[in-house]
Write a protein that holds these residues in place. Sequence first.
Motif, short mmCIF file in Angstrom:
data_model
loop_
_atom_site.label_atom_id
_atom_site.label_comp_id
_atom_site.label_asym_id
_atom_site.label_seq_id
_atom_site.Cartn_x
_atom_site.Cartn_y
_atom_site.Cartn_z
N LEU A 158 0.96 -1.40 0.22
CA LEU A 158 0.02 0.05 -0.05
C LEU A 158 1.03 1.25 -0.05
O LEU A 158 0.24 2.43 0.11
CB LEU A 158 -0.73 0.04 1.09
N ASN A 159 2.00 1.20 -0.34
CA ASN A 159 2.93 2.23 -0.14
C ASN A 159 2.63 3.31 -1.11
O ASN A 159 2.66 4.60 -0.55
CB ASN A 159 4.66 1.82 -0.29
N ASN A 160 2.37 3.13 -2.25
CA ASN A 160 2.06 4.29 -3.14
C ASN A 160 0.29 4.13 -3.54
O ASN A 160 0.08 4.72 -4.41
CB ASN A 160 2.96 3.97 -4.45
N PHE A 161 -0.12 3.49 -2.65
CA PHE A 161 -1.74 3.61 -2.87
C PHE A 161 -2.39 4.63 -2.58
O PHE A 161 -2.27 5.35 -1.49
CB PHE A 161 -2.18 2.41 -1.73
N LYS A 162 -3.39 5.08 -3.63
CA LYS A 162 -3.88 6.33 -3.55
C LYS A 162 -5.45 6.22 -2.86
O LYS A 162 -5.90 7.20 -2.82
CB LYS A 162 -4.10 7.17 -4.70
N GLY A 163 -5.65 4.86 -2.91
CA GLY A 163 -7.22 4.79 -2.63
C GLY A 163 -7.65 4.60 -0.94
O GLY A 163 -6.81 5.15 -0.22
N HIS A 164 -8.83 3.99 -0.84
CA HIS A 164 -9.39 3.86 0.76
C HIS A 164 -9.35 2.74 1.07
O HIS A 164 -9.40 2.44 2.25
CB HIS A 164 -10.49 4.79 0.70
N HIS A 165 -9.52 1.69 0.24
CA HIS A 165 -9.95 0.45 0.73
C HIS A 165 -9.63 -0.76 -0.26
O HIS A 165 -9.44 -0.48 -1.49
CB HIS A 165 -11.43 0.37 1.14
N PHE A 166 -9.40 -1.79 0.17
CA PHE A 166 -9.62 -3.06 -0.56
C PHE A 166 -10.72 -4.31 -0.36
O PHE A 166 -10.91 -4.25 1.18
CB PHE A 166 -8.35 -3.65 -1.08
N ASN A 167 -11.10 -4.86 -0.94
CA ASN A 167 -12.05 -5.87 -0.66
C ASN A 167 -11.59 -7.48 -1.16
O ASN A 167 -11.05 -7.56 -2.51
CB ASN A 167 -13.22 -5.87 -1.27
N LEU A 168 -11.53 -8.38 -0.45
CA LEU A 168 -11.68 -9.70 -0.90
C LEU A 168 -12.94 -10.28 -0.76
O LEU A 168 -13.36 -10.47 0.18
CB LEU A 168 -10.46 -10.46 0.25
N ASN A 169 -13.31 -10.87 -2.04
CA ASN A 169 -14.54 -11.51 -1.81
C ASN A 169 -14.65 -12.91 -2.31
O ASN A 169 -13.84 -13.59 -3.24
CB ASN A 169 -15.48 -11.02 -3.00
N LEU A 170 -15.43 -13.71 -1.43
CA LEU A 170 -15.64 -14.96 -1.78
C LEU A 170 -16.82 -15.26 -2.74
O LEU A 170 -17.91 -14.83 -1.95
CB LEU A 170 -15.56 -16.02 -0.67
N THR A 171 -16.97 -15.51 -3.81
CA THR A 171 -18.33 -15.54 -4.51
C THR A 171 -18.65 -17.03 -5.01
O THR A 171 -18.22 -18.03 -5.02
CB THR A 171 -17.88 -14.82 -5.91
#
Length: 479
Positions: free
Chosen positions: A365-378
């Motif tokens: 996440l060092n250069n990450f500009k976002g706010h979140h991530f999601n891992l989804n089991l589908t």
Amino acid sequence: MTRDYIKLTNSRYRLGYHIAAPAGWINDPNGFCFFKGYYHIFYQYHPYSASWGPMHWGHARSQDLIHWENLPTALTPGDPEDKDGCFSGSAIVKDDRLYLIYTGHHYYPGDNDPEHFWQNQNMAYSDDGITFTKYKHNPIIALPPKDNTQHFRDPKVWQIGRNYYLVLGSQETDGLGRVILYKSANLVDWTYLGPIAKAKTRKTEGYMWECPDLFSLDNQDILLLSPQGIEPQAKKYLNLNQTGYFIGELDLTTNQFKRAAFTELDHGHDFYATQTMLAPDGRRLLFAWMAMWENHMPEQQDGWAGALIFPRELKLKGNHLYMNPVKELTQLRTRTLSSQQFELSQATQLVKTQAQVELQLTLDLNNFKGHHFNLNLTDDHDVAQLILNYDIATHEFTLKRKDRSDPRYATIKPTNIIELHILVDTSSIEIFINSGETVFTERFYLPTKPSIWLNSDSPLMLKSEIYQLSNEAIDYGIN
Ligand code: FRU
């Protein structure tokens, strides 16, 4: 007249490398030990139906912690010392003999009140680790101390020098949970040493402490236990009962356990009633029931219910217990599905319809500009059934399940590198975050094999290694 054990009617949710009963109900792991070249695990077992009933001890053994062989039922209730159940307990090896120490459960005849019971502590032994004989002078602890209610169970025994100690889960007559300590030189005659630790209040620490376990790790003593009755507090203590630990020091001159605050061990919906053992190589290993009382278990329709977690190793780092799958896990890998490093810039399917799979993901996440991530089991329509969300600003993971309305939460230590080590089996997922600092243990129930997706609101660097795991690790024999 002999009754037949229940049979499986459908294997759609059967697990490939987690211990469950051949059929029937299981709850707590019991008697976790190493004896004559085998790890042994027993479990609370009702072989006649997929619901809780008079408790037996089911049994499995393994030479490598990975491949388990189912063995005949070790303990069957119904003798005078355990008329209505062989409840939880532990094992110890002495002079080449394996001893099981367990709770006998007894209902008072004449009424059907499940709270109207009494409990005692008993012993059984085995020289081959397969057939067990109940000690003829049972019980070994007949009565609870005078200031105890009827809640008096789940002995965990260990050895210090020439002496044996055991802790029991208990409730004092003032309605507070506590752990009481006994000592013996021969495993048969036990002296009561008193309560070593007790809940401060019912709401904050519980009315009954089940399944206590006391051990040293890294020069600290740890009291691991499963309190009933702790009230939910914001995002903590959300399961019906909790499993967690106190770090402290057991003083055997005063028989007091001085301790810090209670910490939950796992953040998922399906984790309870832990038991540890010291492996021959010095590791502190842990099993737990991969369920929670009153959780919905769709596999009951198929003639079985409940399973154990994949065995874990415990480590203490800076007053925090870390849990990771035992290192033997690598032997379960049957195939590398992928190994890659890339920039994740859109929702990405990491795994496609696999029942048994291991993922090792490192998110930078060092250069990450976002706010979140999601891992989804589908599911097979790519609808998320289980979502693990990470919020960068709060360092908080939230786990949501489509079949439940109550998310679970965990906040991690701030870091720009997030490691997710994930074990998926047919109907379970265990998510180990940042080398086991935080763990979520969950069951899920899909008609088809799940897929796993990762997405984020801005590109992020991802390293991923994905392995298919064996679905033949548990040998149920001819059952
Ligand atoms: C914990 C527990 C134990 C008891 C056993 C009965 O889940 O309630 O305290 O010995 O289950 O099956």
